[in-house]
Design an enzyme around this catalytic site. Structure first.
Site, PDB file in Angstrom:
ATOM      1  N   ASN A   9       0.866  -1.184   0.000  1.00 37.32           N
ATOM      2  CA  ASN A   9       0.000   0.000   0.000  1.00 37.32           C
ATOM      3  C   ASN A   9       0.901   1.232   0.000  1.00 37.32           C
ATOM      4  O   ASN A   9       1.520   1.537   1.015  1.00 37.32           O
ATOM      5  CB  ASN A   9      -0.884  -0.034   1.258  1.00 37.32           C
ATOM      6  CG  ASN A   9      -1.664   1.251   1.457  1.00 37.32           C
ATOM      7  OD1 ASN A   9      -1.813   2.055   0.534  1.00 37.32           O
ATOM      8  ND2 ASN A   9      -2.176   1.453   2.668  1.00 37.32           N
ATOM      9  N   TRP A  10       0.967   1.888  -1.135  1.00 42.16           N
ATOM     10  CA  TRP A  10       1.881   3.033  -1.241  1.00 42.16           C
ATOM     11  C   TRP A  10       1.304   4.292  -0.589  1.00 42.16           C
ATOM     12  O   TRP A  10       1.992   5.300  -0.475  1.00 42.16           O
ATOM     13  CB  TRP A  10       2.194   3.310  -2.717  1.00 42.16           C
ATOM     14  CG  TRP A  10       3.201   2.371  -3.308  1.00 42.16           C
ATOM     15  CD1 TRP A  10       3.659   1.197  -2.760  1.00 42.16           C
ATOM     16  CD2 TRP A  10       3.903   2.526  -4.552  1.00 42.16           C
ATOM     17  NE1 TRP A  10       4.591   0.622  -3.589  1.00 42.16           N
ATOM     18  CE2 TRP A  10       4.769   1.409  -4.696  1.00 42.16           C
ATOM     19  CE3 TRP A  10       3.887   3.492  -5.562  1.00 42.16           C
ATOM     20  CZ2 TRP A  10       5.597   1.251  -5.810  1.00 42.16           C
ATOM     21  CZ3 TRP A  10       4.712   3.321  -6.667  1.00 42.16           C
ATOM     22  CH2 TRP A  10       5.564   2.221  -6.788  1.00 42.16           C
ATOM     23  N   LYS A  11       0.046   4.257  -0.204  1.00 42.10           N
ATOM     24  CA  LYS A  11      -0.594   5.432   0.417  1.00 42.10           C
ATOM     25  C   LYS A  11      -0.371   6.668  -0.456  1.00 42.10           C
ATOM     26  O   LYS A  11      -0.357   6.557  -1.674  1.00 42.10           O
ATOM     27  CB  LYS A  11      -0.069   5.635   1.837  1.00 42.10           C
ATOM     28  CG  LYS A  11      -0.068   4.362   2.672  1.00 42.10           C
ATOM     29  CD  LYS A  11       0.189   4.656   4.115  1.00 42.10           C
ATOM     30  CE  LYS A  11       0.432   3.354   4.856  1.00 42.10           C
ATOM     31  NZ  LYS A  11       0.376   3.498   6.278  1.00 42.10           N
ATOM     32  N   HIS A  92      -9.215   0.922   5.331  1.00 40.38           N
ATOM     33  CA  HIS A  92      -7.908   1.152   5.961  1.00 40.38           C
ATOM     34  C   HIS A  92      -8.095   2.093   7.147  1.00 40.38           C
ATOM     35  O   HIS A  92      -8.898   3.027   7.093  1.00 40.38           O
ATOM     36  CB  HIS A  92      -6.926   1.747   4.950  1.00 40.38           C
ATOM     37  CG  HIS A  92      -5.519   1.738   5.449  1.00 40.38           C
ATOM     38  ND1 HIS A  92      -5.052   2.662   6.364  1.00 40.38           N
ATOM     39  CD2 HIS A  92      -4.482   0.892   5.205  1.00 40.38           C
ATOM     40  CE1 HIS A  92      -3.790   2.385   6.640  1.00 40.38           C
ATOM     41  NE2 HIS A  92      -3.421   1.321   5.958  1.00 40.38           N
ATOM     42  N   GLU A  94      -6.476   4.486   8.193  1.00 39.27           N
ATOM     43  CA  GLU A  94      -6.271   5.915   7.891  1.00 39.27           C
ATOM     44  C   GLU A  94      -7.512   6.515   7.252  1.00 39.27           C
ATOM     45  O   GLU A  94      -7.824   7.693   7.461  1.00 39.27           O
ATOM     46  CB  GLU A  94      -5.014   6.078   7.009  1.00 39.27           C
ATOM     47  CG  GLU A  94      -3.744   5.824   7.826  1.00 39.27           C
ATOM     48  CD  GLU A  94      -2.541   5.344   7.036  1.00 39.27           C
ATOM     49  OE1 GLU A  94      -2.569   5.406   5.791  1.00 39.27           O
ATOM     50  OE2 GLU A  94      -1.575   4.894   7.680  1.00 39.27           O
ATOM     51  N   GLU A 162      -4.775  -5.172  10.881  1.00 45.99           N
ATOM     52  CA  GLU A 162      -3.745  -4.141  11.029  1.00 45.99           C
ATOM     53  C   GLU A 162      -3.980  -3.352  12.312  1.00 45.99           C
ATOM     54  O   GLU A 162      -4.794  -2.413  12.325  1.00 45.99           O
ATOM     55  CB  GLU A 162      -3.804  -3.167   9.853  1.00 45.99           C
ATOM     56  CG  GLU A 162      -3.556  -3.792   8.500  1.00 45.99           C
ATOM     57  CD  GLU A 162      -3.055  -2.753   7.507  1.00 45.99           C
ATOM     58  OE1 GLU A 162      -1.984  -2.968   6.956  1.00 45.99           O
ATOM     59  OE2 GLU A 162      -3.721  -1.727   7.318  1.00 45.99           O
ATOM     60  N   GLY A 168       3.082   2.049  10.649  1.00 48.01           N
ATOM     61  CA  GLY A 168       4.052   3.127  10.452  1.00 48.01           C
ATOM     62  C   GLY A 168       4.811   3.527  11.710  1.00 48.01           C
ATOM     63  O   GLY A 168       5.469   4.561  11.723  1.00 48.01           O
ATOM     64  N   SER A 208       4.006  -2.360  10.225  1.00 44.41           N
ATOM     65  CA  SER A 208       5.463  -2.373  10.389  1.00 44.41           C
ATOM     66  C   SER A 208       6.119  -3.692   9.995  1.00 44.41           C
ATOM     67  O   SER A 208       7.097  -4.112  10.620  1.00 44.41           O
ATOM     68  CB  SER A 208       5.836  -1.973  11.829  1.00 44.41           C
ATOM     69  OG  SER A 208       5.411  -0.640  12.084  1.00 44.41           O
ATOM     70  N   GLY A 229       2.940  -1.176   4.195  1.00 41.93           N
ATOM     71  CA  GLY A 229       2.957   0.235   3.818  1.00 41.93           C
ATOM     72  C   GLY A 229       4.365   0.672   3.439  1.00 41.93           C
ATOM     73  O   GLY A 229       4.838   0.451   2.329  1.00 41.93           O
ATOM     74  N   GLY A 230       5.058   1.283   4.400  1.00 39.29           N
ATOM     75  CA  GLY A 230       6.364   1.894   4.137  1.00 39.29           C
ATOM     76  C   GLY A 230       7.349   0.986   3.416  1.00 39.29           C
ATOM     77  O   GLY A 230       8.040   1.425   2.484  1.00 39.29           O
TER      78      GLY A 230
END
Ligand code: PEP
Length: 250
Positions: A9-11, A92, A94, A162, A168, A208, A229-230
């Site tokens: 997930n590149w957000k 998600h 976020e 999640e 993150g 993470s 993610g990251g």
């Protein structure tokens, strides 16, 4: 049984130059023994879909519940599919936090994804306060019941657990904590959708995940992959996670 899934997930990250990461991954994993999905920002979706990307699938990060209409700035699931997506992330944390999305909203978006022929990756997870109050299984169970519509199948639906506090932050639950939640999600899926569909539906862990912790996380029962993610932004890091998932399949 569906294959394990490494989903990135590149957000709100990535410009045209980032597409090179996908080409690098496609060269390294020409015939992966797990499924690989990248969900870029919408601006890159069709360009990513048009790349020589081998087995790597492309997905959206969100969709509107309606197929079209006066919703400035939103994208429908049909638009994602038209741009080359095969998946869409729904719920998600976020989006739940930044846009006030409720379980009912998430269920409506998930159904919209299905109508467009997309597989939905439905996200669930507790906050740190909820975990510390001993509410994790109750919160995740309620989110699962409210966010996953009737008719979910292994083909149409993937669940991503999640924990909000692990996204993150570099914090990761213990393997026992991950196992406890995944096992409870599995039981709820089997009870609701039956042994075949509920038993086969993939449950990803997210929060993470890195190459350095992926192998131990993929060793936990009922962890069928990861939503990343990251560490999905760089081919080297995401490649390390994909390799760990492939190794867990044997
Ligand atoms: C995510 O946002 O879905 C996620 C898991 O992020 P990270 O891997 O950066 O914690």
């Amino acid at each position: 049984m569906p294959r394990k899934l490494a989903a990135g997930n590149w957000k709100m990250n990535g410009l045209a130059a980032s597409l090179a990461e996908v080409e690098t991954l496609a060269e390294r994993f020409a015939t992966p023994s797990c499924d690989v999905l990248i969900c870029p920002p919408a601006t890159l979706l069709s360009r990513m879909a048009d790349l020589p990307r081998g087995a790597i699938e492309v997905g959206g990060q969100d969709c509107h519940a309606n197929p079209s209409g006066a919703h400035t700035g939103d994208l429908s699931a049909d638009m994602l599919a038209d741009a080359g997506a095969t998946h869409v992330i729904t719920g998600h944390s976020e989006r739940r936090a930044d846009h006030g999305e409720t379980d009912a909203d998430v269920a409506a978006k998930t159904e919209a994804g299905w109508r467009a022929g997309l597989t939905a990756v439905v996200c669930l997870g507790e906050t740190l306060a909820e975990r510390e109050a001993g509410q994790t299984l109750g919160v995740v169970g309620r989110q699962l019941a409210g966010s996953v519509p009737d008719g979910a199948t292994t083909a149409k639906c993937v669940i991503a657990y999640e924990p909000v506090w692990a996204i993150g932050t570099g914090l990761v639950p213990t393997l026992d904590q991950i196992g406890e939640v995944h096992s409870s999600i599995r039981s709820a899926l089997v009870a609701r959708f039956g042994e075949t569909e509920g038993g086969g539906m993939r449950i990803l862990y997210g929060g993470s995940v890195k190459p350095s912790n992926a192998t131990e996380i993929f060793g936990v029962a009922d962890v069928d992959g990861a939503l990343v993610g990251g560490a999905s932004l760089k081919a080297d890091d995401f490649g390390g996670i994909i390799s760990a998932l492939e190794a867990s399949v044997g």
